[in-house]
Write an enzyme that holds these catalytic residues in place. Structure first.
Site, PDB file in Angstrom:
ATOM      1  N   CYS A  61       0.819  -1.226   0.000  1.00 33.32           N
ATOM      2  CA  CYS A  61       0.000   0.000   0.000  1.00 33.32           C
ATOM      3  C   CYS A  61       0.849   1.271   0.000  1.00 33.32           C
ATOM      4  O   CYS A  61       0.611   2.186  -0.789  1.00 33.32           O
ATOM      5  CB  CYS A  61      -0.909   0.020   1.222  1.00 33.32           C
ATOM      6  SG  CYS A  61      -2.256  -1.148   1.150  1.00 33.32           S
TER       7      CYS A  61
ATOM      8  N   VAL B 137       0.590   4.231  -2.737  1.00 32.18           N
ATOM      9  CA  VAL B 137      -0.040   5.508  -2.380  1.00 32.18           C
ATOM     10  C   VAL B 137       0.875   6.682  -2.724  1.00 32.18           C
ATOM     11  O   VAL B 137       0.424   7.716  -3.232  1.00 32.18           O
ATOM     12  CB  VAL B 137      -0.422   5.531  -0.878  1.00 32.18           C
ATOM     13  CG1 VAL B 137      -0.796   6.939  -0.434  1.00 32.18           C
ATOM     14  CG2 VAL B 137      -1.578   4.576  -0.620  1.00 32.18           C
TER      15      VAL B 137
END
Length: 475
Positions: free
Chosen positions: A121, A125
């Site tokens: 993640c 991101v």
């Protein structure tokens, strides 16, 4: 204390009502215990199926610990994987330094033949460009210029573990395979099992393919990685699809994908390069396995060996001997799309009634396929597919619309207990029972194993609930 117990009892009773089920199914933003894992876990599983491949998480150390522990608890085997340990400063300044240093250390310490980098993640991101970072790592001599590093962008906040598996598989082929050349087409059938956490399934595929005298490559093949013999020494890289066969992957005579929904990106990529591709459903149940045998026989141009016909007969005999224990029973199921198609196919063949089918990582294509399968049988008419729903939705269904058995992984045990029904553990992860992944659920032998698990669980329940007068020797 008495007041607290009274309130708890009242709350529990309310959770089992139609009123609460309506509120539960009305929620839109909150997800409670989804029946799926994240993309990088699938990428890791895929990478471990290639000879000498070291999985590498471009992300935090905690993410890698989760992936490794989940797989280790299911297989009860050590899982080799590394991370470049991104922390808060990486989120601000980017993870290039971490990736370059991590690749350098991993190459020097663990001496892999290939490294498979996938993202978590944090890296996704902040928008890390892992392809550019890899080029910079080679320019900085962190790893040799010619050393193969497969790349896969696997954001955890969308898709699921099967998406990550698919993306990593495509990345490995792109990295390792030489371009397809018309004068170098080999005679091999490349068989892709899809996201499959049953080592016995992979070995069963290989056994059947050898019986049918098909020149084949199983891609990827992690059977020896997750089910290695204990010979007194630890091997960091046991088994896996040979790199020579990975190098020749685009020159395959044909690809056979054994799951419809876990590798669509790779399948389309191969087709775009004019590689012949066939995709069939996971070969579960008689019809599913028949299709697999027909596809292999068509490829080889040979007939079906007597041994295969004999094994099919054994499965039919087992179905005949025990269909009365499954016929008319109601089932709830949850899991991945391909597994659910296979299980429902099997249940319909046995006269079982799939009622509640929960698939968190459903797709429109899967929904259409499942509804078509259910419509094809009189035993599928009571079924409802709950696409995108989670295990808390499933609990509401089980306590308000009872069934006889739940089929799914270990996460279903709480809902099964609340509904007072047995759970037969099928899928991933299975962390509270042992050796289940060592028995195939595909093929004709898989039919017998599924019958054995399901019927004997029903009979255990009959014995457990029998009065003294009806505690019989014969069932």
């Amino acid at each position: 204390m008495l007041l607290m117990k009274s309130c708890t009892k009242a709350t529990t009773a309310w959770l089992n009502t139609e009123e609460y089920k309506e509120l539960n199914f009305a929620r839109e933003k909150l997800v409670i215990n989804p029946a799926k894992a994240c993309q990088p876990l699938g990428a890791l599983l895929c990478a471990l199926g290639v000879e000498g491949c070291l999985p590498f998480t471009h992300g935090s150390q905690g993410c890698t610990a989760y992936f490794r522990s989940t797989l280790s608890r299911h297989f009860r085997e050590p899982v080799a994987s590394v991370s470049d340990s991104m922390t808060e400063d990486s989120a601000v300044f980017g993870g290039q330094t971490n990736l370059i240093e991590g690749l350098k250390n991993a190459h020097a310490l663990y001496k892999p033949k290939v490294i498979a980098v996938y993202t978590s993640c944090m890296a996704e991101v902040i928008g890390d460009d892992i392809k550019a970072y890899l080029g910079n790592a080679k320019q900085a001599d962190a790893i040799p210029q010619e050393f193969p590093v497969a790349l896969a962008n696997t954001p955890s906040f969308k898709g699921s573990h099967i998406t990550g598996y698919d993306t990593m598989l495509k990345g490995l082929i792109e990295c390792l395979a030489t371009p397809r050349q018309a004068d170098k087409i080999n005679d091999r059938l490349y068989v892709v099992p899809g996201f499959d956490t049953y080592t016995a399934n992979l070995r069963e595929y290989k056994r059947i393919l050898k019986l049918m005298k098909a020149p084949f490559t199983l891609l990827p093949d992690n059977s020896d990685v997750f089910d290695a013999p204990n010979l007194g020494t630890y091997q960091l890289y046991p088994g896996g699809t040979p790199l020579t066969e990975m190098n020749d992957a685009l020159n395959a005579a044909q690809y056979l994908f054994l799951q419809t929904f876990s590798s669509p990106t790779t399948s389309k990529y191969l087709a775009s390069l004019d590689v012949p591709v066939e995709t069939i459903s996971m070969p579960m149940g008689i019809a599913g396995m028949d299709k697999f045998v027909e596809s292999v026989a068509k490829f080889t141009g040979e007939g079906v060996p007597e041994e295969i016909t004999f094994e099919r007969g054994l499965a039919i005999d087992a179905m005949t001997d025990s269909h009365q224990y499954i016929h008319g029973k109601k089932f709830a199921l949850f899991g991945d799309p391909d597994l659910l198609i296979g299980l429902v196919t099997f249940l319909l063949e046995m006269g079982g009634l799939p009622v509640h089918i929960v698939c968190t990582n459903s797709t429109p294509t899967f929904k259409k396929a499942m509804e078509s399968l259910l419509a094809s049988s009189p035993y599928g008419q009571e079924a409802t597919l709950y696409a995108g729903k989670d295990l808390w939705h499933l609990r509401s269904l089980l306590v308000t619309e009872p069934v006889d058995m739940l089929l799914g992984d270990s996460h279903g045990k709480w809902a099964a207990r609340d509904a007072n029904i047995p759970l037969v553990r099928i899928g991933f992860p299975i962390t509270d029972r042992v050796n289940i992944h060592r028995s195939p659920i595909i093929g004709y032998s898989g039919v017998i194993n599924l019958i054995t698990m399901i019927v004997n669980t029903f009979l255990d329940e009959v014995d457990r609930n029998s009065t003294e007068a009806h505690f019989e020797m014969m069932r």
